[in-house]
Write a protein that holds these residues in place. Structure first.
Motif, PDB file in Angstrom:
ATOM      1  N   LEU A  92     -33.956  49.453 -19.573  1.00 18.07           N
ATOM      2  CA  LEU A  92     -34.116  48.891 -20.870  1.00 18.07           C
ATOM      3  C   LEU A  92     -33.305  47.943 -21.167  1.00 18.07           C
ATOM      4  CD1 LEU A  92     -34.828  52.520 -22.469  1.00 18.07           C
ATOM      5  CD2 LEU A  92     -36.555  50.803 -22.010  1.00 18.07           C
ATOM      6  N   PRO A  93     -33.494  47.062 -22.372  1.00 18.36           N
ATOM      7  CA  PRO A  93     -32.423  46.020 -22.518  1.00 18.36           C
ATOM      8  C   PRO A  93     -31.059  46.553 -23.309  1.00 18.36           C
ATOM      9  CG  PRO A  93     -34.129  46.031 -24.140  1.00 18.36           C
ATOM     10  CD  PRO A  93     -34.689  46.864 -23.022  1.00 18.36           C
ATOM     11  N   LEU A  94     -30.085  46.085 -22.812  1.00 22.69           N
ATOM     12  CA  LEU A  94     -28.594  46.563 -23.453  1.00 22.69           C
ATOM     13  C   LEU A  94     -28.467  45.884 -24.784  1.00 22.69           C
ATOM     14  CD1 LEU A  94     -26.050  48.248 -23.022  1.00 22.69           C
ATOM     15  CD2 LEU A  94     -25.279  45.990 -21.783  1.00 22.69           C
ATOM     16  N   LEU A  95     -28.482  46.908 -25.680  1.00 22.59           N
ATOM     17  CA  LEU A  95     -28.486  46.399 -27.134  1.00 22.59           C
ATOM     18  C   LEU A  95     -27.334  46.724 -27.806  1.00 22.59           C
ATOM     19  CD1 LEU A  95     -32.547  47.167 -28.296  1.00 22.59           C
ATOM     20  CD2 LEU A  95     -31.309  45.078 -27.333  1.00 22.59           C
ATOM     21  N   VAL A 110     -15.527  45.552 -35.475  1.00 16.93           N
ATOM     22  CA  VAL A 110     -16.440  46.244 -34.644  1.00 16.93           C
ATOM     23  C   VAL A 110     -15.759  46.029 -33.370  1.00 16.93           C
ATOM     24  CG1 VAL A 110     -18.562  46.488 -33.478  1.00 16.93           C
ATOM     25  CG2 VAL A 110     -18.621  46.082 -35.859  1.00 16.93           C
ATOM     26  N   LEU A 111     -15.177  46.885 -32.405  1.00 17.01           N
ATOM     27  CA  LEU A 111     -14.537  46.863 -31.313  1.00 17.01           C
ATOM     28  C   LEU A 111     -15.593  47.354 -30.384  1.00 17.01           C
ATOM     29  CD1 LEU A 111     -12.327  46.694 -29.253  1.00 17.01           C
ATOM     30  CD2 LEU A 111     -11.457  48.950 -29.893  1.00 17.01           C
ATOM     31  N   VAL A 112     -15.879  46.624 -29.292  1.00 14.87           N
ATOM     32  CA  VAL A 112     -16.819  47.057 -28.110  1.00 14.87           C
ATOM     33  C   VAL A 112     -15.645  47.046 -27.057  1.00 14.87           C
ATOM     34  CG1 VAL A 112     -18.619  46.815 -26.577  1.00 14.87           C
ATOM     35  CG2 VAL A 112     -18.680  45.992 -28.875  1.00 14.87           C
ATOM     36  N   HIS A 113     -15.683  47.939 -26.225  1.00 15.34           N
ATOM     37  CA  HIS A 113     -14.826  48.093 -25.075  1.00 15.34           C
ATOM     38  C   HIS A 113     -15.631  48.624 -23.892  1.00 15.34           C
ATOM     39  CE1 HIS A 113     -13.700  52.572 -24.747  1.00 15.34           C
ATOM     40  NE2 HIS A 113     -13.659  52.469 -26.278  1.00 15.34           N
ATOM     41  N   GLY A 114     -15.060  48.181 -22.753  1.00 17.60           N
ATOM     42  CA  GLY A 114     -16.099  48.827 -21.588  1.00 17.60           C
ATOM     43  C   GLY A 114     -15.642  47.818 -20.316  1.00 17.60           C
ATOM     44  N   ASP A 119     -22.681  48.255 -10.004  1.00 15.54           N
ATOM     45  CA  ASP A 119     -22.862  47.077  -9.599  1.00 15.54           C
ATOM     46  C   ASP A 119     -24.086  46.678 -10.068  1.00 15.54           C
ATOM     47  OD1 ASP A 119     -20.251  46.378  -8.698  1.00 15.54           O
ATOM     48  OD2 ASP A 119     -20.998  47.018  -6.736  1.00 15.54           O
ATOM     49  N   LYS A 120     -25.232  47.513 -10.162  1.00 14.27           N
ATOM     50  CA  LYS A 120     -26.817  47.153 -10.395  1.00 14.27           C
ATOM     51  C   LYS A 120     -26.910  47.125 -11.632  1.00 14.27           C
ATOM     52  CE  LYS A 120     -27.843  48.202  -5.514  1.00 14.27           C
ATOM     53  NZ  LYS A 120     -28.848  49.235  -4.595  1.00 14.27           N
ATOM     54  N   ARG A 121     -26.261  47.512 -12.676  1.00 12.57           N
ATOM     55  CA  ARG A 121     -26.716  47.535 -14.129  1.00 12.57           C
ATOM     56  C   ARG A 121     -26.137  46.232 -14.927  1.00 12.57           C
ATOM     57  NH1 ARG A 121     -27.120  53.375 -16.526  1.00 12.57           N
ATOM     58  NH2 ARG A 121     -28.083  54.460 -14.870  1.00 12.57           N
ATOM     59  N   VAL A 122     -26.753  45.958 -15.906  1.00 11.76           N
ATOM     60  CA  VAL A 122     -26.320  44.863 -16.729  1.00 11.76           C
ATOM     61  C   VAL A 122     -25.214  45.013 -17.744  1.00 11.76           C
ATOM     62  CG1 VAL A 122     -27.116  43.236 -18.451  1.00 11.76           C
ATOM     63  CG2 VAL A 122     -28.918  43.667 -16.530  1.00 11.76           C
ATOM     64  N   THR A 123     -24.248  44.647 -17.881  1.00 16.28           N
ATOM     65  CA  THR A 123     -23.035  45.200 -18.742  1.00 16.28           C
ATOM     66  C   THR A 123     -23.298  44.502 -20.101  1.00 16.28           C
ATOM     67  OG1 THR A 123     -21.695  43.398 -17.880  1.00 16.28           O
ATOM     68  CG2 THR A 123     -21.782  45.585 -16.546  1.00 16.28           C
ATOM     69  N   ALA A 124     -22.427  44.989 -20.973  1.00 13.76           N
ATOM     70  CA  ALA A 124     -22.198  44.575 -22.383  1.00 13.76           C
ATOM     71  C   ALA A 124     -21.235  42.975 -22.129  1.00 13.76           C
ATOM     72  CB  ALA A 124     -21.308  45.436 -23.017  1.00 13.76           C
ATOM     73  N   GLU A 125     -20.554  43.286 -21.153  1.00 17.16           N
ATOM     74  CA  GLU A 125     -19.701  41.603 -20.872  1.00 17.16           C
ATOM     75  C   GLU A 125     -20.793  40.609 -20.584  1.00 17.16           C
ATOM     76  OE1 GLU A 125     -16.092  39.947 -18.446  1.00 17.16           O
ATOM     77  OE2 GLU A 125     -16.561  42.011 -18.099  1.00 17.16           O
ATOM     78  N   ALA A 126     -21.915  41.123 -19.678  1.00 13.82           N
ATOM     79  CA  ALA A 126     -22.851  40.109 -19.334  1.00 13.82           C
ATOM     80  C   ALA A 126     -23.469  39.477 -20.572  1.00 13.82           C
ATOM     81  CB  ALA A 126     -23.697  40.454 -18.201  1.00 13.82           C
ATOM     82  N   ALA A 148     -15.436  42.279 -31.292  1.00 16.64           N
ATOM     83  CA  ALA A 148     -14.581  41.688 -30.299  1.00 16.64           C
ATOM     84  C   ALA A 148     -14.816  42.720 -28.997  1.00 16.64           C
ATOM     85  CB  ALA A 148     -13.346  41.963 -30.485  1.00 16.64           C
ATOM     86  N   PHE A 149     -15.029  42.100 -27.826  1.00 14.85           N
ATOM     87  CA  PHE A 149     -15.342  42.655 -26.662  1.00 14.85           C
ATOM     88  C   PHE A 149     -14.091  42.861 -25.984  1.00 14.85           C
ATOM     89  CE2 PHE A 149     -15.969  42.882 -22.128  1.00 14.85           C
ATOM     90  CZ  PHE A 149     -16.735  44.054 -22.070  1.00 14.85           C
ATOM     91  N   VAL A 150     -13.483  44.077 -25.557  1.00 17.10           N
ATOM     92  CA  VAL A 150     -12.058  44.193 -25.161  1.00 17.10           C
ATOM     93  C   VAL A 150     -12.529  44.834 -23.746  1.00 17.10           C
ATOM     94  CG1 VAL A 150     -10.047  44.856 -25.364  1.00 17.10           C
ATOM     95  CG2 VAL A 150     -10.827  44.068 -27.175  1.00 17.10           C
TER      96      VAL A 150
END
Length: 309
Positions: A92-95, A110-114, A119-126, A148-150
């Motif tokens: 599913l799309p990463l929402l 809002v702080l998103v960290h991760g 390797d085969k998953r779509v990340t928040a950073e992407a 912010a994405f940290v």
């Protein structure tokens, strides 16, 4: 001194293993995060805990050690919304970025960290990258209305090292639970925790209650801290050790399912822009989750956060 004495306690198999005290768990995790253990000891710890499972007391100790070492985001008077993003998207799309940016549009900090753990998953950073938002190079203040994405390594390099063990042994370890429970803010925060399997719902709830965290807990989309766009999950709040149902689980799917993109980063970013620009509606479950978060922020600070503020 190493952690061999602790491994002897936790490494006796599922039925023979002994639980550590909170203080012992904090000492063990502190050595792991400080890089004071060998690669062999680190692997043994991860495998032993995977077989035994973590108790709430152990998780509280692991959190104590983590919180003592984090590079924390400076506090605001109002709680900062914390969205851990470690599972990524497979089907599913990463929402998670959409939820984060929507909340920021409503005035929340809002702080998103991760970090990527597979390797085969779509990340928040992407997805953030496809939206033109680069990861933060260092920990800095987040003003109301900002997101912010940290990356995890900016918060605590030793924690990133622990998470990366999964790439070698192929199994999750306590670090994967830690990141969904920890507070990376030097003050009031609202942690949005998520789980995939029911047993983690129990352990996370018990840990939130034991540590007095200010948190929301839901069954997330593929383990991400965002509601499934096709069905509203139950959402519970934790305040000063009390567990309160905020939203009951929805029976059955939505009457009209949203038109979702594929799981790749570019398509997800395009959909995110369309929702934020008003060209697509925010899916009803995400709208309800966002409103629940905003409502929680408007409540008085929990007692322990009010005392610390």
């Amino acid at each position: 001194m190493g952690i061999s004495s602790y491994i002897k306690e936790i490494g006796r198999g599922k039925d023979g293993a002994r639980a550590l005290t909170r203080a012992q768990a904090a000492d063990l995790m502190g050595q792991v995060l400080d890089g004071a253990v060998s690669e062999l000891e680190l692997g043994a710890f991860c495998l032993a805990m995977r077989i035994k499972g973590e108790t709430p007391e152990e998780m509280a100790g692991f959190l104590d050690a983590t919180h003592a070492r984090l590079q924390r985001v400076p506090a605001n008077p109002a709680p900062i919304v914390v969205l851990p993003s470690y599972n990524g998207a497979r089907k599913l799309p990463l929402l998670t970025p959409l939820l984060a940016l929507w909340l920021a549009r409503q005035g929340a900090a809002v702080l998103v960290h991760g970090t990527a753990t597979e390797d085969k998953r779509v990340t928040a950073e992407a997805v953030f990258g496809a939206l033109g938002t680069a990861p933060a190079a260092r920990v800095a203040a987040i003003a109301p209305g900002e997101c912010a994405f940290v990356p995890t390594e900016a918060l605590l390099p030793g924690l990133k090292r622990l998470l990366d063990v999964r790439r070698v042994v192929g199994l999750r370890n306590p670090g994967h639970s830690l990141v969904k429970l920890m507070n990376p803010v030097a003050g009031p925060a609202l942690i949005v925790g998520s789980y995939t399997h029911p047993e983690y719902a129990v352990s996370m709830a018990n840990t939130f209650a034991l540590t007095g965290a200010h948190a929301l807990l839901l069954r997330g989309t593929e383990g991400e801290a965002v509601a499934d766009a096709r069905r509203l999950p139950r959402i519970e709040a934790f305040r000063d050790g009390q567990r309160i149902e905020r939203v009951p689980a929805q029976d059955g799917p939505l009457t009209q399912l949203p038109d979702l993109p594929g799981p790749d980063a570019a398509a997800t970013a395009a959909y995110t822009r369309a929702v934020l620009d008003g060209r697509q509606p925010l899916p009803a479950p995400l709208a309800r989750q966002a409103q629940t978060i905003l409502d929680e922020l408007r409540l008085p600070l929990p007692r322990h956060e009010h005392l610390a503020a």
